[in-house]
Write an enzyme that holds these catalytic residues in place. Structure first.
Site, PDB file in Angstrom:
ATOM      1  N   GLN A   7       4.151   9.879   4.319  1.00 25.95           N
ATOM      2  CA  GLN A   7       5.363   9.860   3.463  1.00 25.95           C
ATOM      3  C   GLN A   7       5.751  11.177   3.412  1.00 25.95           C
ATOM      4  OE1 GLN A   7       3.750   7.857   0.199  1.00 25.95           O
ATOM      5  NE2 GLN A   7       4.019   5.807   0.995  1.00 25.95           N
ATOM      6  N   ASP A  40       0.818  -1.361   0.026  1.00 22.69           N
ATOM      7  CA  ASP A  40       0.239  -0.096  -0.100  1.00 22.69           C
ATOM      8  C   ASP A  40       0.774   1.161  -0.010  1.00 22.69           C
ATOM      9  OD1 ASP A  40      -2.620  -1.272   0.003  1.00 22.69           O
ATOM     10  OD2 ASP A  40      -2.716  -1.619   2.075  1.00 22.69           O
ATOM     11  N   LEU A  45      -8.820   4.476  11.179  1.00 23.90           N
ATOM     12  CA  LEU A  45      -9.432   3.471  11.598  1.00 23.90           C
ATOM     13  C   LEU A  45      -9.014   2.898  12.973  1.00 23.90           C
ATOM     14  CD1 LEU A  45     -11.461   0.964  11.306  1.00 23.90           C
ATOM     15  CD2 LEU A  45      -9.429  -0.215  10.213  1.00 23.90           C
TER      16      LEU A  45
END
Length: 292
Positions: A247, A73, A192
């Site tokens: 990132q 991912d 989440l």
């Protein structure tokens, strides 16, 4: 070869060098099937491919019809922030851990991708967030995020005091470790873990999820994706940052605000024909199983 895709880009920098075998397999298979193939420059160098057409992510976005991201991912997020600026479809082969955004199984990638190349796929438009760090009459620092923009301290964990304005109307103030502003795509990621709701990808919504708020009344907030969020800070500090997809980090200087809004462009993400979002929730995140 068919007319659905003519030029295909191969991108993604896997964490483990052994995953490069998937890049090489994919390159040789696509060339054998007669497709024009562009390989991201670093990958071509690491594979020592000869007489291969290479390009940057931006060049692949401009020239290719489809980008195949090989990796996890994180690779998908890094590539997607650039590729979303162009008219190109994106699909992923999972060579990472979770693989929530990278659907294709590396052991069955050829058959799954062959079906996609024949036009048998599901297409989704995933919106991005644009984050600006700015001060009045000063140059803006801008980045984008597929998953989330996170307000947090720089080096040392501490409480942050800030105010949140939605469409320039005061919404709430808070003392917490930070704030997660998430897209539906990012609602199954960091948001989440912080207790935020899961939003299905087609929703035009943004979630604001407090991080360890110093109150019993703070709750996640879901707003329309057309809204603009402004963050203001009560005590001016020079050690705050916003992170985009974990990132890219932008420091926040004294007197600066943070503006977060929906991007003008979107990611064209595609999946195999048998893709099911709720099945992915079940297999990747342990979502509730059927009882009967």
């Amino acid at each position: 070869m068919n007319n659905h895709f003519k030029c295909i880009g191969i991108v993604g920098h896997p964490r483990h060098p052994t995953a490069l075998t998937t890049h090489e397999m994919l390159y040789r298979w696509l060339c054998k099937k007669g497709y024009e193939v562009i390989v991201e420059q670093q990958i071509a160098h690491e594979l020592q491919l000869k007489n291969v057409k290479t390009g940057t992510l931006a060049e692949i976005g401009q020239l290719a019809d489809l980008a195949v991201v090989v990796g996890g991912d994180g690779n998908m997020l890094g590539a997607a922030r650039t590729l979303a600026r162009y008219d190109i479809k994106v699909i992923g082969i999972n060579r990472g851990n979770l693989g929530f955004l990278t659907d294709l199984d590396p052991d069955n990638a050829q058959q799954q991708l062959a079906d996609v190349l024949e036009g048998h796929y599901i297409s989704e438009k995933r919106f991005l967030l644009e984050a600006q760090v700015c001060q009045q009459d000063c140059q803006k620092r801008i980045s984008t995020a597929i998953n989330e923009v996170v307000l947090h301290p720089g080096k040392v964990a501490h409480m942050i005091e800030f105010e949140v304005y939605i469409d320039e109307i005061f919404a709430f103030s808070q003392r917490s470790d930070g704030l997660i502003i998430s897209t539906p795509t990012g609602s199954t990621a960091y948001s989440l873990s912080a207790g935020g709701p899961i939003l299905t990808p087609s929703l035009d919504a943004i979630t604001l999820v407090p991080m360890f708020p110093h109150t019993l009344s703070a709750r996640p907030l879901v707003i329309n994706s057309s809204s603009t969020i402004r963050l203001r800070f009560s005590h001016r500090r020079n050690d705050l940052e916003i992170s985009c997809d974990s990132q890219i980090a932008l420091p926040i200087q004294e007197g600066e605000d943070v503006l977060i809004r929906r991007c003008d462009y979107h990611l064209n993400l595609i999946h195999p024909k048998d893709y099911s979002y709720f099945n992915t929730l079940s297999t990747k995140l342990g979502w509730s199983k059927k009882l009967f």
